[in-house]
Write a protein that holds these residues in place. Structure first.
Motif, PDB file in Angstrom:
ATOM      1  N   ILE A  10       0.851  -1.207   0.000  1.00  0.00           N
ATOM      2  CA  ILE A  10       0.000   0.000   0.000  1.00  0.00           C
ATOM      3  C   ILE A  10       0.885   1.255   0.000  1.00  0.00           C
ATOM      4  O   ILE A  10       0.648   2.209  -0.742  1.00  0.00           O
ATOM      5  CB  ILE A  10      -0.926   0.007   1.241  1.00  0.00           C
ATOM      6  N   MET A  11       1.924   1.246   0.839  1.00  0.00           N
ATOM      7  CA  MET A  11       2.775   2.431   0.990  1.00  0.00           C
ATOM      8  C   MET A  11       3.899   2.442  -0.051  1.00  0.00           C
ATOM      9  O   MET A  11       4.109   3.434  -0.749  1.00  0.00           O
ATOM     10  CB  MET A  11       3.381   2.461   2.397  1.00  0.00           C
ATOM     11  N   ASN A  30       9.593  -6.931  -5.320  1.00  0.00           N
ATOM     12  CA  ASN A  30       8.520  -7.272  -4.383  1.00  0.00           C
ATOM     13  C   ASN A  30       8.482  -8.781  -4.215  1.00  0.00           C
ATOM     14  O   ASN A  30       8.689  -9.523  -5.183  1.00  0.00           O
ATOM     15  CB  ASN A  30       7.167  -6.763  -4.914  1.00  0.00           C
ATOM     16  N   ARG A  31       8.215  -9.229  -2.962  1.00  0.00           N
ATOM     17  CA  ARG A  31       8.235 -10.673  -2.689  1.00  0.00           C
ATOM     18  C   ARG A  31       7.320 -11.425  -3.643  1.00  0.00           C
ATOM     19  O   ARG A  31       7.715 -12.409  -4.282  1.00  0.00           O
ATOM     20  CB  ARG A  31       7.812 -10.928  -1.238  1.00  0.00           C
ATOM     21  N   THR A  32       6.060 -10.994  -3.732  1.00  0.00           N
ATOM     22  CA  THR A  32       5.130 -11.634  -4.656  1.00  0.00           C
ATOM     23  C   THR A  32       5.313 -10.996  -6.027  1.00  0.00           C
ATOM     24  O   THR A  32       5.130  -9.783  -6.164  1.00  0.00           O
ATOM     25  CB  THR A  32       3.675 -11.426  -4.183  1.00  0.00           C
ATOM     26  N   LYS A  35       3.854  -7.231  -8.870  1.00  0.00           N
ATOM     27  CA  LYS A  35       3.690  -5.825  -8.481  1.00  0.00           C
ATOM     28  C   LYS A  35       4.845  -5.033  -9.089  1.00  0.00           C
ATOM     29  O   LYS A  35       6.012  -5.333  -8.808  1.00  0.00           O
ATOM     30  CB  LYS A  35       3.695  -5.666  -6.958  1.00  0.00           C
ATOM     31  N   VAL A  60       8.529  -2.787   3.969  1.00  0.00           N
ATOM     32  CA  VAL A  60       7.910  -4.111   4.085  1.00  0.00           C
ATOM     33  C   VAL A  60       7.203  -4.220   5.439  1.00  0.00           C
ATOM     34  O   VAL A  60       7.288  -3.318   6.270  1.00  0.00           O
ATOM     35  CB  VAL A  60       8.941  -5.242   3.872  1.00  0.00           C
ATOM     36  N   SER A  61       6.527  -5.350   5.666  1.00  0.00           N
ATOM     37  CA  SER A  61       5.590  -5.420   6.784  1.00  0.00           C
ATOM     38  C   SER A  61       6.217  -5.297   8.164  1.00  0.00           C
ATOM     39  O   SER A  61       5.759  -4.506   8.983  1.00  0.00           O
ATOM     40  CB  SER A  61       4.827  -6.748   6.750  1.00  0.00           C
ATOM     41  N   THR A  91       7.664  -0.112   9.680  1.00  0.00           N
ATOM     42  CA  THR A  91       7.596   0.098  11.132  1.00  0.00           C
ATOM     43  C   THR A  91       8.043  -1.198  11.791  1.00  0.00           C
ATOM     44  O   THR A  91       7.347  -2.217  11.697  1.00  0.00           O
ATOM     45  CB  THR A  91       6.157   0.444  11.576  1.00  0.00           C
ATOM     46  N   VAL A 116       7.161   6.115   8.552  1.00  0.00           N
ATOM     47  CA  VAL A 116       6.366   7.247   8.033  1.00  0.00           C
ATOM     48  C   VAL A 116       5.024   7.358   8.743  1.00  0.00           C
ATOM     49  O   VAL A 116       4.517   6.394   9.316  1.00  0.00           O
ATOM     50  CB  VAL A 116       6.103   7.080   6.520  1.00  0.00           C
ATOM     51  N   SER A 119      -0.230   7.536   6.024  1.00  0.00           N
ATOM     52  CA  SER A 119      -1.044   6.452   5.471  1.00  0.00           C
ATOM     53  C   SER A 119      -1.101   6.462   3.940  1.00  0.00           C
ATOM     54  O   SER A 119      -0.270   7.092   3.288  1.00  0.00           O
ATOM     55  CB  SER A 119      -2.439   6.475   6.105  1.00  0.00           C
ATOM     56  N   ASN A 226      -6.575   1.019   4.417  1.00  0.00           N
ATOM     57  CA  ASN A 226      -5.549   2.053   4.253  1.00  0.00           C
ATOM     58  C   ASN A 226      -4.360   1.653   5.112  1.00  0.00           C
ATOM     59  O   ASN A 226      -3.229   1.618   4.671  1.00  0.00           O
ATOM     60  CB  ASN A 226      -6.076   3.410   4.724  1.00  0.00           C
ATOM     61  N   PHE A 227      -4.668   1.380   6.371  1.00  0.00           N
ATOM     62  CA  PHE A 227      -3.670   0.848   7.308  1.00  0.00           C
ATOM     63  C   PHE A 227      -4.325  -0.382   7.936  1.00  0.00           C
ATOM     64  O   PHE A 227      -5.103  -0.265   8.877  1.00  0.00           O
ATOM     65  CB  PHE A 227      -3.337   1.912   8.366  1.00  0.00           C
ATOM     66  N   ARG A 230      -4.128  -5.721  10.846  1.00  0.00           N
ATOM     67  CA  ARG A 230      -3.024  -6.668  11.150  1.00  0.00           C
ATOM     68  C   ARG A 230      -1.717  -5.896  11.374  1.00  0.00           C
ATOM     69  O   ARG A 230      -0.876  -6.315  12.178  1.00  0.00           O
ATOM     70  CB  ARG A 230      -2.882  -7.725  10.044  1.00  0.00           C
ATOM     71  N   LYS A 234       0.530  -5.678  14.799  1.00  0.00           N
ATOM     72  CA  LYS A 234       1.983  -5.866  14.795  1.00  0.00           C
ATOM     73  C   LYS A 234       2.661  -4.732  15.569  1.00  0.00           C
ATOM     74  O   LYS A 234       3.581  -4.950  16.356  1.00  0.00           O
ATOM     75  CB  LYS A 234       2.447  -5.937  13.333  1.00  0.00           C
TER      76      LYS A 234
HETATM   77  P1  NAP Z   1       1.226  -3.940   2.883  1.00  0.00           P
HETATM   78  O1  NAP Z   1       0.379  -3.265   1.871  1.00  0.00           O
HETATM   79  O2  NAP Z   1       0.718  -5.105   3.625  1.00  0.00           O
HETATM   80  O3  NAP Z   1       2.614  -4.345   2.149  1.00  0.00           O
HETATM   81  C1  NAP Z   1       3.581  -5.075   2.828  1.00  0.00           C
HETATM   82  C2  NAP Z   1       4.779  -5.279   1.921  1.00  0.00           C
HETATM   83  O4  NAP Z   1       5.757  -6.076   2.623  1.00  0.00           O
HETATM   84  C3  NAP Z   1       4.435  -6.051   0.636  1.00  0.00           C
HETATM   85  O5  NAP Z   1       5.260  -5.595  -0.409  1.00  0.00           O
HETATM   86  C4  NAP Z   1       4.794  -7.486   1.043  1.00  0.00           C
HETATM   87  O6  NAP Z   1       5.065  -8.307  -0.055  1.00  0.00           O
HETATM   88  C5  NAP Z   1       6.051  -7.236   1.842  1.00  0.00           C
HETATM   89  N1  NAP Z   1       6.392  -8.350   2.724  1.00  0.00           N
HETATM   90  C6  NAP Z   1       5.687  -8.841   3.763  1.00  0.00           C
HETATM   91  N2  NAP Z   1       6.334  -9.867   4.365  1.00  0.00           N
HETATM   92  C7  NAP Z   1       7.498 -10.025   3.666  1.00  0.00           C
HETATM   93  C8  NAP Z   1       8.609 -10.891   3.812  1.00  0.00           C
HETATM   94  N3  NAP Z   1       8.676 -11.831   4.760  1.00  0.00           N
HETATM   95  N4  NAP Z   1       9.639 -10.742   2.944  1.00  0.00           N
HETATM   96  C9  NAP Z   1       9.617  -9.799   1.977  1.00  0.00           C
HETATM   97  N5  NAP Z   1       8.584  -8.945   1.792  1.00  0.00           N
HETATM   98  C10 NAP Z   1       7.547  -9.051   2.634  1.00  0.00           C
HETATM   99  O7  NAP Z   1       1.730  -2.903   3.987  1.00  0.00           O
HETATM  100  P2  NAP Z   1       1.911  -1.317   3.918  1.00  0.00           P
HETATM  101  O8  NAP Z   1       0.638  -0.678   4.352  1.00  0.00           O
HETATM  102  O9  NAP Z   1       2.539  -0.931   2.619  1.00  0.00           O
HETATM  103  O10 NAP Z   1       2.936  -1.115   5.127  1.00  0.00           O
HETATM  104  C11 NAP Z   1       4.333  -1.317   4.968  1.00  0.00           C
HETATM  105  C12 NAP Z   1       5.025  -0.846   6.254  1.00  0.00           C
HETATM  106  O11 NAP Z   1       4.711   0.537   6.482  1.00  0.00           O
HETATM  107  C13 NAP Z   1       4.555  -1.604   7.518  1.00  0.00           C
HETATM  108  O12 NAP Z   1       5.630  -1.756   8.393  1.00  0.00           O
HETATM  109  C14 NAP Z   1       3.499  -0.674   8.097  1.00  0.00           C
HETATM  110  O13 NAP Z   1       3.328  -0.860   9.488  1.00  0.00           O
HETATM  111  C15 NAP Z   1       4.082   0.685   7.762  1.00  0.00           C
HETATM  112  N6  NAP Z   1       3.093   1.782   7.669  1.00  0.00           N
HETATM  113  C16 NAP Z   1       1.900   1.605   7.014  1.00  0.00           C
HETATM  114  C17 NAP Z   1       0.997   2.665   6.945  1.00  0.00           C
HETATM  115  C18 NAP Z   1      -0.351   2.533   6.264  1.00  0.00           C
HETATM  116  O14 NAP Z   1      -1.206   3.403   6.519  1.00  0.00           O
HETATM  117  N7  NAP Z   1      -0.598   1.522   5.440  1.00  0.00           N
HETATM  118  C19 NAP Z   1       1.316   3.899   7.516  1.00  0.00           C
HETATM  119  C20 NAP Z   1       2.546   4.057   8.138  1.00  0.00           C
HETATM  120  C21 NAP Z   1       3.433   2.991   8.216  1.00  0.00           C
HETATM  121  P3  NAP Z   1       3.889  -9.164  -0.775  1.00  0.00           P
HETATM  122  O15 NAP Z   1       3.333  -8.253  -1.832  1.00  0.00           O
HETATM  123  O16 NAP Z   1       4.600 -10.331  -1.298  1.00  0.00           O
HETATM  124  O17 NAP Z   1       2.887  -9.530   0.297  1.00  0.00           O
END
Ligand code: NAP
Length: 250
Positions: A10-11, A30-32, A35, A60-61, A91, A116, A119, A226-227, A230, A234
């Protein structure tokens, strides 16, 4: 700059796209598979993406994912030259960030934690705020990139301090959202009209940026993530670990 961007969720997807728009040479991984980001090259492994990069940006997550992407088989750390910088916008654990930085320092690679806030919309509109931990001179080199993906970078302190401050932020966000959801539910059950409650919130001192972010989505009944919860779960686990509390039940 030659930049490798690892993690197009998402980010990360929007952050990488903004780097491309600003004219940087970006290679993604990207792992999968599947993308991709228009205008960026795509690589099969983190190591291949990082080869020749001046900066490797991660989003990443969780902590395990960062460790795997940096130090696992075909990890980015193996193919970087001394002088490269790794910036991590995931994070994750503050203490693990320090451990990763020490490991990378042995190879002459600098590490900055740069989680960051802002969102999905902040990432898409390049209005993120970076919460930064790292050495002053390394953070300064990243400043142009922060300003391409966001509107501000706040340097909190040494390595790990960005993550520590981010956890403190998300603790508050979790409590505000839970309060908003519970308050909204109570109001609905008591027959208070949603718009009347929203007007009251915005006029009073309980108004907040995160609730204002969420209101348009609630109005549209748009509950697409958005966030994702899960990820907040974490983060709550990270807060508990950082404060030496017990683990959450699985
Ligand atoms: P997301 O959409 O779930 O994306 C997660 C990413 O991490 C995907 O590219 C996923 O790959 C990859 N990933 C997960 N496990 C992995 C592993 N074991 N090895 C390699 N790649 C892996 O999450 P997001 O919202 O973009 O968030 C990313 C980070 O930013 C997180 O730490 C989150 O807490 C933080 N964050 C998010 C927000 C928000 O509002 N969304 C705001 C601030 C901070 P796949 O595509 O293969 O699953």
């Amino acid at each position: 700059m030659r930049i490798a961007f690892l993690g197009l969720g998402i980010m990360g997807g929007s952050m990488a796209a903004n780097l491309v728009k600003a004219g940087h040479s970006v290679t993604t991984w990207n792992r999968t598979p599947g993308k991709t980001v228009p205008g960026a090259q795509s690589s099969a492994t983190p190591a291949a993406a990082a080869k020749g990069a001046e900066v490797v940006w991660l989003c990443v997550s969780d902590t395990d994912a960062v460790e795997h992407v940096l130090f696992g088989q075909d990890g980015a750390a193996g193919s970087l030259a001394p002088g490269a910088i790794i910036a991590d916008s995931s994070t994750i654990s503050p203490s693990a960030s320090r451990r990763f930085a020490q490991e990378l320092q042995k190879k002459g690679i600098d590490f900055v934690d740069a989680p960051v806030t802002g969102s999905k919309i902040g990432a898409a509109e390049a209005t993120l705020i970076f919460i930064v931990g790292g050495r002053e001179e390394v953070v300064a080199k990243l400043q142009p990139l922060f300003m391409v993906m966001g509107k501000q970078a706040i340097h909190i302190g040494d390595i790990g301090m960005g993550e520590a401050a981010k956890l403190a932020m998300n603790l508050q966000i979790a409590l505000i959202y839970q309060g908003f959801a519970e308050g909204l539910t109570l109001a609905r059950k008591l027959g208070v009209k949603e718009e009347a409650l929203f007007s009251l919130i915005q006029a009073s001192m309980i108004r907040s940026g995160v609730v204002e972010y969420k209101m348009p989505f609630v109005r549209k009944r748009d509950y697409s993530p958005n966030f994702p919860v899960r990820l907040m779960r974490k983060d709550i686990q990270l807060m508990l670990e950082a404060s030496n509390f017990r683990r959450l039940k699985p």
